[in-house]
Design a protein around this motif. Sequence first.
Motif, PDB file in Angstrom:
ATOM      1  N   ARG A 351      40.419 109.797  54.291  1.00  0.00           N
ATOM      2  CA  ARG A 351      41.719 109.732  54.147  1.00  0.00           C
ATOM      3  C   ARG A 351      42.228 108.242  53.625  1.00  0.00           C
ATOM      4  O   ARG A 351      43.160 108.107  52.616  1.00  0.00           O
ATOM      5  CB  ARG A 351      42.523 109.845  55.413  1.00  0.00           C
ATOM      6  N   LEU A 352      41.612 107.282  53.982  1.00  0.00           N
ATOM      7  CA  LEU A 352      41.823 105.745  53.734  1.00  0.00           C
ATOM      8  C   LEU A 352      40.955 105.102  52.612  1.00  0.00           C
ATOM      9  O   LEU A 352      41.395 104.381  51.900  1.00  0.00           O
ATOM     10  CB  LEU A 352      41.955 104.716  54.887  1.00  0.00           C
ATOM     11  N   GLY A 353      39.653 105.681  52.688  1.00  0.00           N
ATOM     12  CA  GLY A 353      38.731 104.947  51.819  1.00  0.00           C
ATOM     13  C   GLY A 353      37.958 104.201  52.617  1.00  0.00           C
ATOM     14  O   GLY A 353      38.332 103.716  53.441  1.00  0.00           O
ATOM     15  N   ALA A 354      36.758 103.754  52.131  1.00  0.00           N
ATOM     16  CA  ALA A 354      35.768 102.858  52.920  1.00  0.00           C
ATOM     17  C   ALA A 354      36.146 101.697  53.294  1.00  0.00           C
ATOM     18  O   ALA A 354      36.292 101.156  54.303  1.00  0.00           O
ATOM     19  CB  ALA A 354      34.331 103.269  52.427  1.00  0.00           C
ATOM     20  N   ALA A 355      36.773 100.917  52.217  1.00  0.00           N
ATOM     21  CA  ALA A 355      37.305  99.644  52.390  1.00  0.00           C
ATOM     22  C   ALA A 355      38.053  99.355  53.339  1.00  0.00           C
ATOM     23  O   ALA A 355      38.336  98.492  54.137  1.00  0.00           O
ATOM     24  CB  ALA A 355      37.661  98.941  51.033  1.00  0.00           C
ATOM     25  N   ARG A 356      39.392 100.164  53.439  1.00  0.00           N
ATOM     26  CA  ARG A 356      40.508 100.053  54.108  1.00  0.00           C
ATOM     27  C   ARG A 356      40.009 100.438  55.584  1.00  0.00           C
ATOM     28  O   ARG A 356      40.588  99.689  56.514  1.00  0.00           O
ATOM     29  CB  ARG A 356      41.647 100.985  53.708  1.00  0.00           C
ATOM     30  N   SER A 389      37.146 100.146  75.282  1.00  0.00           N
ATOM     31  CA  SER A 389      37.062 101.633  74.815  1.00  0.00           C
ATOM     32  C   SER A 389      37.735 101.556  73.508  1.00  0.00           C
ATOM     33  O   SER A 389      37.044 102.097  72.339  1.00  0.00           O
ATOM     34  CB  SER A 389      37.698 102.817  75.662  1.00  0.00           C
ATOM     35  N   LEU A 390      38.822 101.171  73.385  1.00  0.00           N
ATOM     36  CA  LEU A 390      39.825 100.980  72.004  1.00  0.00           C
ATOM     37  C   LEU A 390      38.948 100.331  71.018  1.00  0.00           C
ATOM     38  O   LEU A 390      38.821 100.716  69.716  1.00  0.00           O
ATOM     39  CB  LEU A 390      41.184 100.673  72.392  1.00  0.00           C
ATOM     40  N   GLY A 391      38.442  99.192  71.640  1.00  0.00           N
ATOM     41  CA  GLY A 391      37.727  98.160  70.680  1.00  0.00           C
ATOM     42  C   GLY A 391      36.458  98.800  69.835  1.00  0.00           C
ATOM     43  O   GLY A 391      36.086  98.817  68.682  1.00  0.00           O
ATOM     44  N   CYS A 392      35.635  99.443  70.813  1.00  0.00           N
ATOM     45  CA  CYS A 392      34.464 100.229  70.330  1.00  0.00           C
ATOM     46  C   CYS A 392      34.750 101.324  69.379  1.00  0.00           C
ATOM     47  O   CYS A 392      34.045 101.678  68.468  1.00  0.00           O
ATOM     48  CB  CYS A 392      33.611 100.609  71.595  1.00  0.00           C
ATOM     49  N   PHE A 393      35.861 101.938  69.883  1.00  0.00           N
ATOM     50  CA  PHE A 393      36.622 102.794  68.896  1.00  0.00           C
ATOM     51  C   PHE A 393      36.643 102.345  67.383  1.00  0.00           C
ATOM     52  O   PHE A 393      36.209 102.912  66.565  1.00  0.00           O
ATOM     53  CB  PHE A 393      37.652 103.592  69.198  1.00  0.00           C
ATOM     54  N   GLY A 394      37.343 101.288  67.474  1.00  0.00           N
ATOM     55  CA  GLY A 394      37.404 100.804  66.023  1.00  0.00           C
ATOM     56  C   GLY A 394      36.087 100.183  65.570  1.00  0.00           C
ATOM     57  O   GLY A 394      35.915 100.150  64.236  1.00  0.00           O
ATOM     58  N   HIS A 395      35.308  99.748  66.309  1.00  0.00           N
ATOM     59  CA  HIS A 395      33.941  99.201  65.967  1.00  0.00           C
ATOM     60  C   HIS A 395      33.169 100.302  65.428  1.00  0.00           C
ATOM     61  O   HIS A 395      32.504  99.949  64.284  1.00  0.00           O
ATOM     62  CB  HIS A 395      33.381  98.900  67.236  1.00  0.00           C
ATOM     63  N   LEU A 396      33.145 101.434  65.744  1.00  0.00           N
ATOM     64  CA  LEU A 396      32.463 102.554  65.055  1.00  0.00           C
ATOM     65  C   LEU A 396      32.906 102.996  63.587  1.00  0.00           C
ATOM     66  O   LEU A 396      32.489 103.210  62.663  1.00  0.00           O
ATOM     67  CB  LEU A 396      32.239 103.818  65.998  1.00  0.00           C
ATOM     68  N   TRP A 397      34.316 102.590  63.620  1.00  0.00           N
ATOM     69  CA  TRP A 397      34.995 102.791  62.223  1.00  0.00           C
ATOM     70  C   TRP A 397      34.288 101.929  61.246  1.00  0.00           C
ATOM     71  O   TRP A 397      33.970 102.106  60.071  1.00  0.00           O
ATOM     72  CB  TRP A 397      36.532 102.499  62.322  1.00  0.00           C
ATOM     73  N   ALA A 398      34.402 100.570  61.741  1.00  0.00           N
ATOM     74  CA  ALA A 398      33.631  99.577  60.852  1.00  0.00           C
ATOM     75  C   ALA A 398      32.452  99.685  60.608  1.00  0.00           C
ATOM     76  O   ALA A 398      31.717  99.519  59.415  1.00  0.00           O
ATOM     77  CB  ALA A 398      33.846  98.306  61.680  1.00  0.00           C
ATOM     78  N   ILE A 399      31.477 100.064  61.529  1.00  0.00           N
ATOM     79  CA  ILE A 399      30.085 100.540  61.348  1.00  0.00           C
ATOM     80  C   ILE A 399      29.801 101.728  60.172  1.00  0.00           C
ATOM     81  O   ILE A 399      29.119 101.515  59.121  1.00  0.00           O
ATOM     82  CB  ILE A 399      29.325 101.194  62.294  1.00  0.00           C
ATOM     83  N   VAL A 400      30.571 102.593  60.302  1.00  0.00           N
ATOM     84  CA  VAL A 400      30.550 103.772  59.342  1.00  0.00           C
ATOM     85  C   VAL A 400      31.044 103.363  57.959  1.00  0.00           C
ATOM     86  O   VAL A 400      30.253 103.343  57.005  1.00  0.00           O
ATOM     87  CB  VAL A 400      31.249 104.957  59.795  1.00  0.00           C
ATOM     88  N   TYR A 402      31.381 100.171  56.655  1.00  0.00           N
ATOM     89  CA  TYR A 402      30.654  99.183  56.141  1.00  0.00           C
ATOM     90  C   TYR A 402      29.409  99.784  55.383  1.00  0.00           C
ATOM     91  O   TYR A 402      28.968  99.207  54.645  1.00  0.00           O
ATOM     92  CB  TYR A 402      29.993  98.038  57.167  1.00  0.00           C
ATOM     93  N   SER A 403      28.709 100.738  56.254  1.00  0.00           N
ATOM     94  CA  SER A 403      27.471 101.440  55.608  1.00  0.00           C
ATOM     95  C   SER A 403      27.834 102.049  54.141  1.00  0.00           C
ATOM     96  O   SER A 403      26.875 101.684  53.257  1.00  0.00           O
ATOM     97  CB  SER A 403      26.921 102.304  56.519  1.00  0.00           C
ATOM     98  N   ILE A 404      29.139 102.688  54.343  1.00  0.00           N
ATOM     99  CA  ILE A 404      29.312 103.233  52.836  1.00  0.00           C
ATOM    100  C   ILE A 404      29.836 102.504  51.780  1.00  0.00           C
ATOM    101  O   ILE A 404      29.376 102.182  50.770  1.00  0.00           O
ATOM    102  CB  ILE A 404      30.597 104.242  53.159  1.00  0.00           C
ATOM    103  N   THR A 405      30.547 101.161  52.219  1.00  0.00           N
ATOM    104  CA  THR A 405      31.097 100.176  51.420  1.00  0.00           C
ATOM    105  C   THR A 405      29.744  99.419  50.943  1.00  0.00           C
ATOM    106  O   THR A 405      29.670  99.312  49.394  1.00  0.00           O
ATOM    107  CB  THR A 405      31.932  99.137  52.115  1.00  0.00           C
ATOM    108  N   ALA A 406      28.960  99.112  51.443  1.00  0.00           N
ATOM    109  CA  ALA A 406      27.660  98.467  51.135  1.00  0.00           C
ATOM    110  C   ALA A 406      26.752  99.087  50.277  1.00  0.00           C
ATOM    111  O   ALA A 406      25.953  98.634  49.765  1.00  0.00           O
ATOM    112  CB  ALA A 406      26.882  97.977  52.288  1.00  0.00           C
ATOM    113  N   THR A 407      26.906 100.472  50.085  1.00  0.00           N
ATOM    114  CA  THR A 407      25.942 101.264  49.461  1.00  0.00           C
ATOM    115  C   THR A 407      26.719 101.757  48.191  1.00  0.00           C
ATOM    116  O   THR A 407      26.310 102.650  47.426  1.00  0.00           O
ATOM    117  CB  THR A 407      25.102 102.334  50.275  1.00  0.00           C
ATOM    118  N   SER A 408      27.984 101.382  48.142  1.00  0.00           N
ATOM    119  CA  SER A 408      28.725 101.989  46.843  1.00  0.00           C
ATOM    120  C   SER A 408      28.585 101.146  45.883  1.00  0.00           C
ATOM    121  O   SER A 408      28.494 100.253  45.664  1.00  0.00           O
ATOM    122  CB  SER A 408      30.364 102.324  47.208  1.00  0.00           C
TER     123      SER A 408
END
Length: 492
Positions: A351-356, A389-400, A402-408
């Motif tokens: 919905r937002l794109g990997a960078a956002r 919990s909320l912080g780790c929720f956002g943390h996993l957003w960042a992990i997914v 960054y993996s996509i951004t760094a290989t795009s």
Amino acid sequence: MAVTDTAPTTTPQTPPQTPAPASAPAPTGLSVRAKLVLFVLCAAQFAVALDFSILNVALPALGSDLGLSQANLQWGVTAFALPSGGFLLLFGRIADLIGRRRLFLIGLAAFTAASVLATAAWDPTSFLVGRVLQGLGAAMIVPSGMALLTTTFKEGPERDRALGVSGMLMSLGFTVGMLLGGVLTQAFGWRSTMALNVLMGAAVLLGAPRLLTESRVPERPRIDVPGAVTITGGLLALIYALSTAAQSGFGRPDVVIGLSAGVLLLAAFVVIESRTAQPLVSLRVLRRRTVAWGNIGGLVTFSMMSAVIFLTTLYLQQVRDLSPGASGLVFGVIGLAAALGGSVAPKVVGRLGAARTLVAGLVIQSACTAAMVLVGAGGGTWLVLLFGSLGCFGHLWAIVAYSITATSGLADTEQGLATGLVTSTQQVGLTVGIPLLSALAASRIDGLKAAGDSFARATLGGVRLGLGTDAVVVAAVALLVSLGLRVWRRAD
């Protein structure tokens, strides 16, 4: 995965570190043997992921039993993470040279034997030696295991699903490790956390030799020994200096020498990689803004969240006086939130794109870490539960993301290089965050104790300073990543 030009390729949407939804199905249409191969490879990766987190909750009990000082507690984690990250690239190249199956089995045997030593440790030295050897074994298992997985399952839906299962179990391993660390320590003592690695490693060793077939690249690669020596030596020097400073301050000669040597070695690594025909890290790929900023975001989200876990462990057990079992349950809840964040992250990216999504994940992580600074001596466990919990929720957003951004934005021939960098960023991130903020927190704790505060109050002050600094660093990097990726998008 080895960072080599001959490494197997993956698509940008499915890098090895991207956590899959918890309900991700196993690949269908596979033979029984292929399913068993997948099980063996994923079980080994699961054991490595579990070993990163299982000791966090057990550290205070371990330190008390073995006589490891509070300032040196972080070495229980760092002694494993440093070699596993520092030698990852070199062992990835060695796997291409001598065979991935062979190195995988050597690493698995070393990991299991080292776990026996860590379980039976009689003093801090023997335990830390065991952890270092575990880390070396993990550095062999991770790149060779991922290469075996991508060569066993053909490119397309089959490989994507296999990588999805692997990513899910890596995420689950970290989550289960936090929970099991507390439960096992409470019931059987901290040694049981290391004994679990022995059982898992031995079980995988029974099946792996019969199931795995050899795999190596067609051309004989050259090992970039100078690059491996400088990057590993640089990281070792920096981590030693920071960890020593946590106990003795930054004025000691060995701390100054360590910091200087670390910077010089890392600078030498950059020069070497720019002149080597087959570098461990391709600077040409790293210069791409998506790759550079994506990995910077990944490095910070991993390093700062690992530090949050360490600092909140100190808070729960040394300020709130929670048992290891109760602390493990707290982190179990947080881990479930992280798994949920990983499961919805692909939809957010769509919905937002990997960078956002990367920036949003960093902002959520920063804001929630900042809110945890409000924890107090007489209460605050609910703050850790909620905002952790909320912080780790956002943390996993960042992990997914960054993996996509760094290989795009890369050609198929560069995907092996990019995914190798993603793997290295994860390992190094898990290595550097804890000693950095542990040094800061320990210095604050010592200062407050010298001023007359009780042990609990002093520890609380150190934890608050560490969490506040953590939040500021993540927020600053979120802004930089946002600006960097926005410039790239406008340029194109």
